[in-house]
Design an enzyme around this catalytic site. Structure first.
Site, PDB file in Angstrom:
ATOM      1  N   TYR A  71      18.281  -0.093  33.535  1.00  0.00           N
ATOM      2  CA  TYR A  71      17.741   0.967  34.403  1.00  0.00           C
ATOM      3  C   TYR A  71      19.247   1.637  35.023  1.00  0.00           C
ATOM      4  O   TYR A  71      19.419   1.182  36.847  1.00  0.00           O
ATOM      5  CB  TYR A  71      16.797   0.612  35.026  1.00  0.00           C
ATOM      6  CG  TYR A  71      15.503   1.091  34.284  1.00  0.00           C
ATOM      7  CD1 TYR A  71      15.389   0.712  32.770  1.00  0.00           C
ATOM      8  CD2 TYR A  71      14.380   0.394  35.138  1.00  0.00           C
ATOM      9  CE1 TYR A  71      14.196   0.820  32.420  1.00  0.00           C
ATOM     10  CE2 TYR A  71      12.921   0.251  34.231  1.00  0.00           C
ATOM     11  CZ  TYR A  71      13.672   0.615  33.076  1.00  0.00           C
ATOM     12  OH  TYR A  71      11.512   0.564  32.391  1.00  0.00           O
ATOM     13  N   GLY A 230      10.910  13.142  30.866  1.00  0.00           N
ATOM     14  CA  GLY A 230       9.506  12.909  31.535  1.00  0.00           C
ATOM     15  C   GLY A 230       8.952  13.845  30.981  1.00  0.00           C
ATOM     16  O   GLY A 230       8.373  14.443  30.307  1.00  0.00           O
TER      17      GLY A 230
END
Length: 304
Positions: A71, A230
């Protein structure tokens, strides 16, 4: 729904091995960048804002943070941000879950999954270094494909026996792969993609995990098909109507629905926005009615 005084405790608790966590946690995937995550050309996020979000999460009672060494964006790493914001002051009850298996090179491009014991140990040690820890609370083996996980999970079990890892989990797995892992060492959680309209074929697997006392930790439960980009698609009227009835957002309803799937289901919504963080945590207090659940369950299967 109001979010001013709601903490993660409102979601209830579950025990991961010997570690008790509130069922609303925090996913760190989105904090290293602005915009889509896991992209080589991501725009680095604001460090001060990321730090504020992490500290606010802990203030709100979040004691389960999900992260990974892969990440990162140019200049920002989720693990390093967590260490910078909380390191040296890690709360005693904070559980940091990491994942190993996937790899990205220094430019952010995806590389072949780690498969050998040496490669997996290297990833575990990299997470330890970035987080400033001497052990990892929970490591999930992230799987690509349906091949046997026995060798890779066995390598992690050896690292657990050596004291580098406290508990083990698996991610993106089939029931058969879970069985392979459990034959080697205890598995405290399964982390798979799941949510309203997302992989309804996982319903039985979710129930099975609960029967076995294994936590089920859905990812992309808000983003759904948007995945690392998202949430963005227009929501259905059915979902919007339930949200209006509770004075809540559709994202909060999505989170509440996953938590209603069983007391063993944990949520790890991620955000780099402090306002969204408060709303996500507050979703743990949203109690859906039987009629709500019937409506959402029908939507869940209709979107399959």
């Amino acid at each position: 729904m109001t979010t001013e005084t709601i903490t993660a405790a409102a979601s209830g608790t579950w025990t991961l091995g010997d570690m008790t966590v509130n069922r609303i946690g925090f996913g760190a995937m989105r904090i290293p960048q602005d915009g889509p995550a896991l992209q080589a050309d991501s725009v680095p996020g604001d460090r001060a804002r990321a730090t504020a979000v992490l500290r606010r999460a802990v203030e709100l009672g979040v004691n389960h943070i999900d992260t990974a060494a892969f990440y990162f964006s140019p200049l920002r790493s989720a693990n390093e941000l967590i260490n910078s914001a909380l390191g040296g002051r890690y709360p005693d009850d904070l559980v940091i879950a990491t994942k190993v298996g996937p790899r990205r090179d220094s430019c952010g491009e995806w590389a072949a999954h780690a498969r050998t014991p040496r490669e997996l140990r290297g990833q575990v040690e990299e997470n330890l270094r970035q987080l400033g820890r001497d052990h990892l609370d929970l490591v999930n083996l992230r799987v690509l494909g349906t091949d046997s996980v026995a060798d890779r999970f066995g390598a992690l079990a050896e690292l657990r026996d050596a004291g580098l890892i406290r508990h083990l989990g698996v991610s993106n797995v089939t029931p058969e792969q879970l069985a392979q892992a459990r034959a080697i060492a205890p598995v405290v959680c399964v982390q798979n993609m799941y949510g309203i309209g997302v992989r309804p074929e996982q319903d039985e697997f979710v129930r099975f995990c609960g029967e076995q006392g294994i936590a089920f930790v859905p990812f992309y439960s808000i983003a759904a098909a948007g995945r690392e980009h998202g949430a963005g698609a227009a929501e259905s009227e059915e979902l919007a109507a339930v949200a209006r009835a509770h004075g809540a957002s559709t994202a909060q309803v999505r989170l509440a629905w996953t938590l209603h799937r069983g007391p063993h289901v944990l949520a790890i919504p991620g955000t780099g926005n402090p306002r969204h963080l408060d709303a996500n945590v507050a979703a743990g207090a949203l109690r859906l009615t039987g009629d709500d659940l019937a409506r959402l369950d029908a939507l869940h299967h209709a979107q399959a």
